[in-house]
Design a protein around this motif. Structure first.
Motif, PDB file in Angstrom:
ATOM      1  N   GLN A 167      10.004   5.211   1.779  1.00  0.00           N
ATOM      2  CA  GLN A 167       9.624   6.603   2.022  1.00  0.00           C
ATOM      3  C   GLN A 167       9.852   7.378   0.731  1.00  0.00           C
ATOM      4  N   ALA A 168       9.013   8.363   0.459  1.00  0.00           N
ATOM      5  CA  ALA A 168       9.160   9.143  -0.782  1.00  0.00           C
ATOM      6  C   ALA A 168      10.570   9.709  -0.914  1.00  0.00           C
ATOM      7  N   VAL A 169      11.181  10.131   0.218  1.00  0.00           N
ATOM      8  CA  VAL A 169      12.522  10.727   0.135  1.00  0.00           C
ATOM      9  C   VAL A 169      13.580   9.722  -0.295  1.00  0.00           C
TER      10      VAL A 169
ATOM     11  N   TYR B 243       4.116   8.834   2.153  1.00  0.00           N
ATOM     12  CA  TYR B 243       4.147  10.104   1.424  1.00  0.00           C
ATOM     13  C   TYR B 243       3.736  11.263   2.326  1.00  0.00           C
ATOM     14  N   ASP B 244       4.663  12.196   2.530  1.00  0.00           N
ATOM     15  CA  ASP B 244       4.384  13.346   3.392  1.00  0.00           C
ATOM     16  C   ASP B 244       3.654  14.425   2.600  1.00  0.00           C
ATOM     17  N   LEU B 245       2.440  14.722   3.039  1.00  0.00           N
ATOM     18  CA  LEU B 245       1.618  15.706   2.314  1.00  0.00           C
ATOM     19  C   LEU B 245       2.219  17.108   2.346  1.00  0.00           C
ATOM     20  N   LEU B 246       3.195  17.329   3.219  1.00  0.00           N
ATOM     21  CA  LEU B 246       3.777  18.677   3.288  1.00  0.00           C
ATOM     22  C   LEU B 246       5.001  18.819   2.384  1.00  0.00           C
TER      23      LEU B 246
ATOM     24  N   GLU C  48       7.698  15.553  -7.768  1.00  0.00           N
ATOM     25  CA  GLU C  48       8.170  14.477  -8.646  1.00  0.00           C
ATOM     26  C   GLU C  48       7.907  13.092  -8.046  1.00  0.00           C
ATOM     27  N   ALA C  49       7.812  12.989  -6.701  1.00  0.00           N
ATOM     28  CA  ALA C  49       7.591  11.668  -6.085  1.00  0.00           C
ATOM     29  C   ALA C  49       6.261  11.076  -6.538  1.00  0.00           C
TER      30      ALA C  49
END
Ligand SMILES: C[S@@+](CC[C@H](N)C(=O)[O-])C[C@H]1O[C@@H](n2cnc3c(N)ncnc32)[C@H](O)[C@@H]1O
Length: 416
Positions: free
Chosen positions: A282-284, A301-304, A318-319
């Motif tokens: 996950q991006a996080v 990747y969450d677009l929000l 930055e992700a």
């Protein structure tokens, strides 16, 4: 040492008139420039064998580290410096030593760097610059595998001042050194150069790992030079990257799990053959992903993210720097009808616990009340992808068939 067209007398005469110092560079006939032996530093900066890798040394002075790179089997080696006199000596010394090194005039603050290199070295440079973070961004862009910095921390004088102002004893110095601090001012500088910045190693580590997502690991080790630290950052190298992008609740995790599960056949549809050789992240969680080299990576990747972080645009996230680390990238953008999105987010709000995720879901739910804003998120994403030469491939997540759809689906699904 390789053959040279210079006689011993030529070199001796040159050394006598040039009066060089700072870096000891070995020359033919057992001669050398006078200066401290930097081999202990070279042993930290470079491995014993460079196997043809390319090297860029920014702020190279007389070019000692360029010679050292060549000695260790580097391929292309380029040394940059803003001081023309030093560059003139650097060229002459390389010619005497018979080393094929390109020395070029470059002010890293105003000029572009000449391309990308496997290893980028910038030793004792950043504290000479007016805007070290802008220069650092250039160094990062120029680096394919490894970035090696030698940085100046806060000086003894500043440390004493800060400790006194904080009412701390001198032996608490380590406490300050371990904090991510940037010293601003004339610290240790000549009175004519006031705009300088000094970084504690932790500050530089945080800049490289938290403000950027392209480095898998960052290591700080003390330099033999007093008050200096080496910071060595390993850039991620991903052979193939698949991005599953979409707003909260669209079903990224479900699709990711389904594609990674052997036997569903879904992996192959999204270019993930042999899912066991791939890693899903996950991006996080990217910052804690430490492996530098991966065959295949699937990123959720969450677009929000940029909406929640209040960034001016998606490109600020930055992700997304991860896209710069991948050989081949495919992006799948997930979409489902807006009422389904709302219902999924409401459902998640009923079960989620963490304050962070609740805030994200609340932001998402507010956004989903306004179909025009949701459409704008997709449009901005499509524009971002187009600017990077990537297609907006839409995947319908309203059913488990995960069909690929054309752009018309956005109008159909995101109207109300
Ligand atoms: C302290 S010396 C370090 C030399 C070498 N990297 C080392 O550690 O042995 C700093 C070098 O950076 C160069 N320099 C300073 N500002 C620069 C700039 N804006 N662009 C490129 N080089 C610069 C100086 O001319 C000098 O050669």
């Amino acid at each position: 040492m390789a053959g040279t067209r210079y006689s011993r007398e030529d070199i001796v005469r040159y050394l006598e008139t040039a009066r060089l110092s700072y870096q000891r560079i070995e020359l033919p006939y057992g001669l050398a420039t006078p200066g401290p032996d930097r081999r202990p530093t070279a042993d930290v900066v470079f491995p014993a064998e460079l196997g043809g890798q390319s090297v860029l040394d920014v702020g190279c002075f007389l070019g000692y580290f360029c010679h050292e790179a060549k000695r260790r089997g580097a391929g292309e080696v380029v040394g940059l410096d803003s001081n023309p006199e030093r560059l003139g000596h650097a060229r002459r010394l390389a010619d005497m030593a018979g080393h094929d090194i390109a020395f070029r005039a470059c002010d890293v603050e105003t000029d572009e760097l000449p391309g990308r290199f496997d290893i980028v070295v910038a030793l004792n440079l950043l504290h000479h610059l007016r805007d070290p973070l802008a220069a650092l961004a250039k160094l990062i862009r120029a680096c394919r595998r490894q970035l090696v910095l030698e940085i100046a921390g806060l000086s003894d004088g500043s440390m004493r001042r800060y400790l006194k102002e904080l009412g701390l004893r001198r032996r608490k110095r380590r406490v300050l050194e371990d904090l991510p601090l940037i010293g601003v001012g004339r610290d240790g500088a000549s009175p004519l150069r006031e705009r300088r910045f000094f970084f504690t190693p932790r500050a530089m580590e945080n800049i490289l790992t938290q403000h950027h997502r392209i480095f898998a690991s960052v290591r700080a080790t003390p330099s033999p030079k007093k008050g200096r630290t080496f910071v060595i950052a390993e850039r991620r190298r991903i052979e193939r990257l698949v991005l599953f992008a979409g707003p909260s609740g669209v079903g990224k995790s479900r699709l990711m799990q389904a594609t990674m599960r052997p036997g569903t056949g879904l992996g192959a549809r999204f270019g993930i053959t042999e899912p066991s050789a791939w890693k899903a992240v996950q991006a996080v969680d990217l910052a804690s992903e430490r492996e530098a080299v991966s065959h295949g990576l699937v990123l959720h990747y969450d677009l929000l993210r940029s909406v929640v972080a209040n960034y001016p645009s998606i490109a600020h996230d930055e992700a997304l720097e991860l896209l710069d680390c991948a050989g081949a990238t495919v992006v799948y953008t997930l979409v489902c009808p807006l009422p389904v999105l709302r219902e999924r987010v409401r459902e998640r709000l009923r079960v989620e616990r963490g304050p962070g995720s609740i805030r994200n879901l609340e932001v998402a739910l507010r956004l989903y009340e306004d179909p025009a804003r949701v459409r704008r998120v997709y449009e901005a994403w499509g524009d971002y992808l187009a600017a990077r030469g990537l297609a907006l491939e839409l995947v319908d997540t309203s059913t488990d068939a995960y069909e690929l759809r054309d752009r018309g689906i956005l109008g159909e699904y995101l109207n109300g």
